[in-house]
Design a protein around this motif. Structure first.
Motif, PDB file in Angstrom:
ATOM      1  N   HIS A   1       1.000  -0.833  -0.008  1.00  0.00           N
ATOM      2  CA  HIS A   1       0.436   0.061  -0.363  1.00  0.00           C
ATOM      3  C   HIS A   1       1.011   1.737   0.217  1.00  0.00           C
ATOM      4  CE1 HIS A   1      -2.819   3.215   1.143  1.00  0.00           C
ATOM      5  NE2 HIS A   1      -3.812   2.183   0.842  1.00  0.00           N
TER       6      HIS A   1
ATOM      7  N   GLY B   1       0.346   4.253   1.112  1.00  0.00           N
ATOM      8  CA  GLY B   1       0.287   5.617   2.424  1.00  0.00           C
ATOM      9  C   GLY B   1      -0.882   5.731   1.574  1.00  0.00           C
TER      10      GLY B   1
ATOM     11  N   ASN C   1      -0.123  12.941   3.048  1.00  0.00           N
ATOM     12  CA  ASN C   1       0.085  13.742   4.578  1.00  0.00           C
ATOM     13  C   ASN C   1      -0.137  15.472   4.190  1.00  0.00           C
ATOM     14  OD1 ASN C   1      -0.056  14.788   7.207  1.00  0.00           O
ATOM     15  ND2 ASN C   1       2.238  14.356   6.997  1.00  0.00           N
TER      16      ASN C   1
ATOM     17  N   THR D   1       1.770   9.035   5.118  1.00  0.00           N
ATOM     18  CA  THR D   1       1.203   8.103   5.750  1.00  0.00           C
ATOM     19  C   THR D   1       0.914   6.614   5.847  1.00  0.00           C
ATOM     20  OG1 THR D   1      -0.841   8.860   6.248  1.00  0.00           O
ATOM     21  CG2 THR D   1       1.533   9.887   7.352  1.00  0.00           C
ATOM     22  N   GLN D   2       0.958   5.826   7.103  1.00  0.00           N
ATOM     23  CA  GLN D   2       0.361   4.308   6.644  1.00  0.00           C
ATOM     24  C   GLN D   2       0.997   3.635   5.960  1.00  0.00           C
ATOM     25  OE1 GLN D   2      -3.452   4.100   7.987  1.00  0.00           O
ATOM     26  NE2 GLN D   2      -3.693   6.899   8.692  1.00  0.00           N
TER      27      GLN D   2
ATOM     28  N   ARG E   1       2.799   0.436   3.486  1.00  0.00           N
ATOM     29  CA  ARG E   1       3.481  -0.887   3.629  1.00  0.00           C
ATOM     30  C   ARG E   1       3.258  -1.605   2.703  1.00  0.00           C
ATOM     31  NH1 ARG E   1      -0.947  -4.118   4.603  1.00  0.00           N
ATOM     32  NH2 ARG E   1       0.865  -6.409   5.296  1.00  0.00           N
TER      33      ARG E   1
ATOM     34  N   ALA F   1       5.873  -1.326   7.484  1.00  0.00           N
ATOM     35  CA  ALA F   1       4.995  -0.172   7.584  1.00  0.00           C
ATOM     36  C   ALA F   1       5.522   1.197   8.721  1.00  0.00           C
ATOM     37  CB  ALA F   1       3.812  -0.482   8.539  1.00  0.00           C
ATOM     38  N   GLY F   2       5.358   1.982   8.013  1.00  0.00           N
ATOM     39  CA  GLY F   2       5.604   3.611   8.570  1.00  0.00           C
ATOM     40  C   GLY F   2       5.487   4.746   7.639  1.00  0.00           C
ATOM     41  N   THR F   3       6.042   5.958   7.342  1.00  0.00           N
ATOM     42  CA  THR F   3       5.906   6.716   6.131  1.00  0.00           C
ATOM     43  C   THR F   3       6.750   7.120   4.774  1.00  0.00           C
ATOM     44  OG1 THR F   3       7.519   8.103   8.053  1.00  0.00           O
ATOM     45  CG2 THR F   3       4.672   8.379   8.110  1.00  0.00           C
TER      46      THR F   3
ATOM     47  N   ASN G   1      10.630   7.444  11.103  1.00  0.00           N
ATOM     48  CA  ASN G   1       9.441   6.138  10.715  1.00  0.00           C
ATOM     49  C   ASN G   1       9.513   6.135   9.459  1.00  0.00           C
ATOM     50  OD1 ASN G   1       8.241   4.406  11.889  1.00  0.00           O
ATOM     51  ND2 ASN G   1       5.848   5.771  11.235  1.00  0.00           N
TER      52      ASN G   1
END
Length: 425
Positions: free
Chosen positions: A32, A34, A37, A45-46, A48, A57-59, A82
């Motif tokens: 994904h 993300g 933002n 963000t979010q 994967r 998983a992160g930014t 992150n």
């Protein structure tokens, strides 16, 4: 090249994903991408994805060049620890590390993207017209234009509602006072919006309510505080208003709140738009209902609202555009177009703000419905769209097209626009 183009490539995954690898040589598989933002911090963000055999998983952060990370001083911001992937267009011979010393993988999209996309995007940016896609917008599928108009209309409503909520909190969370100040500003019809708004803040509604049944005293309070009772040889009516104003201003301690006469603009205005006549019409509206706020938010029929707003001022103003000189034919009643303008710029934002405040979506639905009932505005921006064969039929369309033009087209945010995205694709 701009970072917007990199956001576009990543968000829609417009690049070859077969055997995708980082600059460091590790394979990348996106689960994904993300979510974009809109606030401070990394750009997505979010997210994967797999880097090598490890799922992360992160930014995700995007730059034109890898070294922009250092230029923007992200190495000193723990919010960027992150970041699981750094996406760039130009790879510099640089390796980035988190505060714990671990390497941040970098993906150079120019090695995987179709350069044709970049050429189309650059062609849009190179356009010198008011609307970058002017030559092709009419060919875009209608559903994309409709979707973009829906989005920009809602953005415009939210932005205007935010302004109303600012008024609401400054007015000690009094909806009646908020409505009064909002309508006053709208009665300035852009040219005199600022002095009208300032006047409403100088004379509280609670003071005017004490004289609601006496239009002459209301005019005295507002014309006097507006600084408009300044004739060197006042006629009988202005003399009466001036006498009343002096008494009432002393009574309510308004003497020091008077606006300078130069606050008001007269140049290039038609007489029907003179601030004196507009203020007289506004006074008449203030006497029309015990609660203007309740009337405006509970009336969903635009025809009823238009009749309510098309007020005719007192007898003096049916023969005068300004103090002193009388006129045989005065367009004293607020016109249809002006009343529609008040609904668009005061009633609709009021409904939207109240909807948010009370968490009652039916009031926002009513605001949208009113816009769909009203005819489209006729101004420079709407005429530009119509010349491009884009149908602008209702106030919904005209408000959406104005927002699209000002916040997307003029700023060339083509890749944040569904129309622009479809053309680049």
């Amino acid at each position: 090249m701009s970072e917007d183009f990199i956001y576009f490539l990543w968000q829609f995954q417009y690049f070859r994903t077969t055997d995708l690898r980082t600059v460091e040589g590790e394979t990348v598989r996106v689960i994904h991408p993300g979510f974009r933002n809109p606030d401070a911090g990394p750009d997505f963000t979010q997210a994967r994805l797999f880097i090598g055999e490890v799922e992360w998983a992160g930014t995700i952060e995007a730059h034109i060049r890898a070294s922009d990370w250092l230029l923007h001083r992200h190495q000193f911001d723990r919010a960027y620890d992150n970041v699981i992937l750094h996406i760039v267009w130009d790879k510099d011979p640089i390796f980035l590390k988190r505060s714990d010393g671990s390497v941040i993988p970098t993906l150079c999209l120019s090695e995987w993207a179709d350069v044709t996309l970049l050429h189309r995007y650059q062609a849009l940016l190179a356009e010198s017209g008011a609307i970058p896609c002017a030559g092709r917008v009419a060919a875009v599928e209608p559903f994309r234009r409709t979707a973009m108009f829906d989005m920009t209309l809602l953005q415009r409503l939210e932005r205007k509602a935010s302004g109303v909520m600012t008024l609401f909190h400054r007015a000690d969370q009094d909806w009646e006072e908020t409505t009064y100040q909002l309508l006053a500003t709208a009665f300035g019809f852009q040219v005199n919006a600022e002095p009208f708004g300032q006047l409403s803040r100088q004379v509280p509604l609670k003071v005017l309510h004490k004289h609601r049944d006496n239009p002459l005293q209301l005019e005295a309070l507002l014309f006097g505080t507006a600084g408009l009772l300044t004739s060197e040889e006042p006629d009988e009516y202005e003399t009466i208003l001036l006498r009343e104003y002096r008494f009432l201003a002393t009574k309510y301690q308004l003497t020091d709140r008077k606006l300078p006469a130069y606050s008001w603009k007269w140049s290039k205005l038609r007489p029907a738009n003179f601030p004196t006549l507009r203020l007289a019409q506004f006074v008449k509206l203030l006497t029309s209902a015990n609660s203007i706020f309740s009337y405006l938010i509970e009336t969903g029929d635009s025809a009823v609202l238009l009749r309510y707003l098309q007020v005719t001022p007192t007898a003096y103003w049916q023969a005068h555009y300004r103090f002193g000189k009388s006129s045989e034919k005065v367009l004293a009643t607020l016109g249809q177009t002006a009343a529609e303008n008040l609904i668009i710029n005061a009633v609709v934002p009021l409904l939207t703000a109240y909807s948010h405040h009370r968490d009652l979506p039916e009031y926002r639905d009513r605001a949208v419905d009113l816009l769909e009932q009203l005819a489209a505005e006729n101004n420079r921006v709407t005429r530009i769209w119509q010349q491009l064969k884009i149908p602008i039929r209702t106030a919904f369309d005209s408000q959406a097209s104005i927002e699209l033009y000002r916040n997307y087209c003029q700023m060339k945010k083509c890749l944040s626009c569904q129309i622009g995205v479809s053309l680049v694709k």
